[in-house]
Structure formats: structure tokens, C-alpha cells
Design a protein around this motif. Sequence first.
Motif, PDB file in Angstrom:
ATOM      1  N   GLN A   1     -13.648  -5.136 -19.862  1.00 13.86           N
ATOM      2  CA  GLN A   1     -14.655  -4.248 -19.272  1.00 13.86           C
ATOM      3  C   GLN A   1     -14.003  -2.951 -18.786  1.00 13.86           C
ATOM      4  N   VAL A   2     -14.652  -1.827 -19.077  1.00  5.81           N
ATOM      5  CA  VAL A   2     -14.163  -0.542 -18.563  1.00  5.81           C
ATOM      6  C   VAL A   2     -14.470  -0.498 -17.075  1.00  5.81           C
ATOM      7  N   LEU A   3     -13.446  -0.246 -16.271  1.00  9.06           N
ATOM      8  CA  LEU A   3     -13.602  -0.230 -14.819  1.00  9.06           C
ATOM      9  C   LEU A   3     -13.767   1.176 -14.261  1.00  9.06           C
ATOM     10  N   MET A   4     -12.977   2.105 -14.770  1.00 13.86           N
ATOM     11  CA  MET A   4     -13.017   3.453 -14.214  1.00 13.86           C
ATOM     12  C   MET A   4     -12.286   4.440 -15.117  1.00 13.86           C
ATOM     13  N   LEU A   5     -12.531   5.702 -14.841  1.00 14.22           N
ATOM     14  CA  LEU A   5     -11.794   6.806 -15.454  1.00 14.22           C
ATOM     15  C   LEU A   5     -11.177   7.587 -14.310  1.00 14.22           C
ATOM     16  N   ALA A   6      -9.889   7.856 -14.411  1.00 13.90           N
ATOM     17  CA  ALA A   6      -9.197   8.620 -13.378  1.00 13.90           C
ATOM     18  C   ALA A   6      -8.183   9.527 -14.068  1.00 13.90           C
ATOM     19  N   TYR A   7      -7.374  10.208 -13.283  1.00 15.30           N
ATOM     20  CA  TYR A   7      -6.388  11.134 -13.830  1.00 15.30           C
ATOM     21  C   TYR A   7      -5.015  10.854 -13.236  1.00 15.30           C
ATOM     22  N   MET A   8      -3.989  11.119 -14.047  1.00 17.82           N
ATOM     23  CA  MET A   8      -2.603  11.002 -13.600  1.00 17.82           C
ATOM     24  C   MET A   8      -1.873  12.308 -13.856  1.00 17.82           C
ATOM     25  N   ASN A   9      -0.954  12.613 -12.948  1.00 18.45           N
ATOM     26  CA  ASN A   9       0.034  13.643 -13.226  1.00 18.45           C
ATOM     27  C   ASN A   9       1.348  12.907 -13.504  1.00 18.45           C
ATOM     28  N   GLU A  10       2.417  13.635 -13.753  1.00 20.52           N
ATOM     29  CA  GLU A  10       3.675  12.975 -14.108  1.00 20.52           C
ATOM     30  C   GLU A  10       4.188  12.085 -12.985  1.00 20.52           C
ATOM     31  N   GLU A  11       4.038  12.514 -11.741  1.00 24.13           N
ATOM     32  CA  GLU A  11       4.530  11.719 -10.612  1.00 24.13           C
ATOM     33  C   GLU A  11       3.758  10.405 -10.467  1.00 24.13           C
ATOM     34  N   SER A  12       2.444  10.460 -10.570  1.00 22.61           N
ATOM     35  CA  SER A  12       1.662   9.221 -10.445  1.00 22.61           C
ATOM     36  C   SER A  12       1.958   8.282 -11.615  1.00 22.61           C
ATOM     37  N   TYR A  13       2.205   8.838 -12.786  1.00 24.58           N
ATOM     38  CA  TYR A  13       2.570   8.025 -13.944  1.00 24.58           C
ATOM     39  C   TYR A  13       3.910   7.315 -13.709  1.00 24.58           C
ATOM     40  N   ARG A  14       4.902   8.048 -13.216  1.00 23.94           N
ATOM     41  CA  ARG A  14       6.216   7.456 -12.929  1.00 23.94           C
ATOM     42  C   ARG A  14       6.101   6.351 -11.868  1.00 23.94           C
ATOM     43  N   LEU A  15       5.305   6.609 -10.820  1.00 24.42           N
ATOM     44  CA  LEU A  15       5.110   5.600  -9.779  1.00 24.42           C
ATOM     45  C   LEU A  15       4.429   4.349 -10.326  1.00 24.42           C
ATOM     46  N   THR A  16       3.464   4.544 -11.212  1.00 27.38           N
ATOM     47  CA  THR A  16       2.781   3.421 -11.834  1.00 27.38           C
ATOM     48  C   THR A  16       3.760   2.579 -12.650  1.00 27.38           C
ATOM     49  N   LEU A  17       4.595   3.227 -13.447  1.00 27.04           N
ATOM     50  CA  LEU A  17       5.590   2.506 -14.242  1.00 27.04           C
ATOM     51  C   LEU A  17       6.586   1.763 -13.347  1.00 27.04           C
ATOM     52  N   LYS A  18       6.991   2.405 -12.264  1.00 31.20           N
ATOM     53  CA  LYS A  18       7.989   1.826 -11.364  1.00 31.20           C
ATOM     54  C   LYS A  18       7.447   0.626 -10.590  1.00 31.20           C
ATOM     55  N   THR A  19       6.236   0.739 -10.058  1.00 25.00           N
ATOM     56  CA  THR A  19       5.693  -0.296  -9.166  1.00 25.00           C
ATOM     57  C   THR A  19       4.810  -1.309  -9.875  1.00 25.00           C
ATOM     58  N   LYS A  20       4.354  -0.980 -11.082  1.00 23.45           N
ATOM     59  CA  LYS A  20       3.393  -1.804 -11.842  1.00 23.45           C
ATOM     60  C   LYS A  20       2.070  -1.943 -11.094  1.00 23.45           C
ATOM     61  N   GLN A  21       1.797  -0.990 -10.208  1.00 24.97           N
ATOM     62  CA  GLN A  21       0.505  -0.840  -9.544  1.00 24.97           C
ATOM     63  C   GLN A  21       0.010   0.562  -9.847  1.00 24.97           C
ATOM     64  N   MET A  22      -1.320   0.717  -9.913  1.00 24.86           N
ATOM     65  CA  MET A  22      -1.887   1.997 -10.333  1.00 24.86           C
ATOM     66  C   MET A  22      -1.792   3.058  -9.243  1.00 24.86           C
ATOM     67  N   HIS A  23      -1.311   4.215  -9.666  1.00 30.38           N
ATOM     68  CA  HIS A  23      -1.262   5.424  -8.851  1.00 30.38           C
ATOM     69  C   HIS A  23      -1.951   6.517  -9.663  1.00 30.38           C
TER      70      HIS A  23
ATOM     71  N   HIS B   1      -2.655   5.940  -4.289  1.00 35.53           N
ATOM     72  CA  HIS B   1      -2.241   4.593  -4.662  1.00 35.53           C
ATOM     73  C   HIS B   1      -3.473   3.719  -4.547  1.00 35.53           C
ATOM     74  N   LYS B   2      -4.021   3.291  -5.674  1.00 35.93           N
ATOM     75  CA  LYS B   2      -5.254   2.502  -5.703  1.00 35.93           C
ATOM     76  C   LYS B   2      -5.057   1.215  -4.907  1.00 35.93           C
ATOM     77  N   GLY B   3      -5.880   1.036  -3.887  1.00 35.52           N
ATOM     78  CA  GLY B   3      -5.825  -0.159  -3.066  1.00 35.52           C
ATOM     79  C   GLY B   3      -5.105   0.020  -1.741  1.00 35.52           C
ATOM     80  N   ALA B   4      -4.362   1.102  -1.579  1.00 34.14           N
ATOM     81  CA  ALA B   4      -3.592   1.300  -0.341  1.00 34.14           C
ATOM     82  C   ALA B   4      -4.492   1.321   0.885  1.00 34.14           C
ATOM     83  N   THR B   5      -5.686   1.856   0.755  1.00 31.40           N
ATOM     84  CA  THR B   5      -6.629   1.906   1.875  1.00 31.40           C
ATOM     85  C   THR B   5      -7.611   0.745   1.817  1.00 31.40           C
ATOM     86  N   SER B   6      -8.130   0.462   0.643  1.00 35.57           N
ATOM     87  CA  SER B   6      -9.199  -0.531   0.481  1.00 35.57           C
ATOM     88  C   SER B   6      -8.709  -1.967   0.310  1.00 35.57           C
ATOM     89  N   GLY B   7      -7.469  -2.135  -0.129  1.00 33.45           N
ATOM     90  CA  GLY B   7      -6.972  -3.462  -0.483  1.00 33.45           C
ATOM     91  C   GLY B   7      -7.370  -3.893  -1.883  1.00 33.45           C
TER      92      GLY B   7
END
Length: 109
Positions: free
Chosen positions: A26-48, A59-65
Motif C-alpha cells: 500500500q502507498v503510504l505517503m509521498l515526501a521529499y529528501m535532500n542529500e542529508e536526509s537520504y544519508r541519515l536514512t541509509l545510516k539509521t535505516k529509519q526514514m528521514h 525524522h519520521k516518528g521522532a515526535t509522534s512515535g
Amino acid sequence: MTAIKLDFAKQGGLIPVIVTDHFTGQVLMLAYMNEESYRLTLKTKQMHYWSRSRNELWHKGATSGHYQYVKSIATDCDQDTLLIAVEQVGAACHTGAYSCFFNEIYSED
């Protein structure tokens, strides 16, 4: 895994990211990444992401859980869009809906 150079410059430093549920497709969302958020996503395996409205990293979930754990990442033929499958914890949408795509406009069914 192949080293791929994403084309962030093509669209002003941001690339669209289509996020799907790893288990259902299921498609959940459409968002945007810059190079820094992409690197953080690769590093942490959590979406930025890059928030265009707040002009800051997000950082998706940092506020909402409602975290998103990366299961797979693919790019399109032009290497300027990402398709990322995630394990979604809670809701993907800021409205509290599981998916951001719940406003049906047309259906053959």
C-alpha cells in the motif's frame, strides 16, 4: 548492491520519495529528501525527510512515535525519485490515517 548516484541537482536539491508498506504494498505517503536526509536514512535505516513547509530535516516518528523502518530502497530510471518500502509503526499520515491516500476521487468498483 550497486552504487547509485541520485540526481538531487535536477530538482533543486530535493527528490520525491514514494513510501509503501513493505508487507502490503500500500502507498503510504509521498515526501521529499535532500542529500542529508537520504544519508541519515541509509545510516539509521529509519526514514528521514526534508520538510518543505518547515524548511528543516524531519525524522519520521521522532515526535509522534510513528516510525518508519526501511526494508528496501529503489530508484527510477532517471535516478531522481525513490521508492522506499517500510515497516510502518502507527499512522503514516499526519491526520492519524494509516495512509495519506484516503480521499478517493474515482473508483471503477
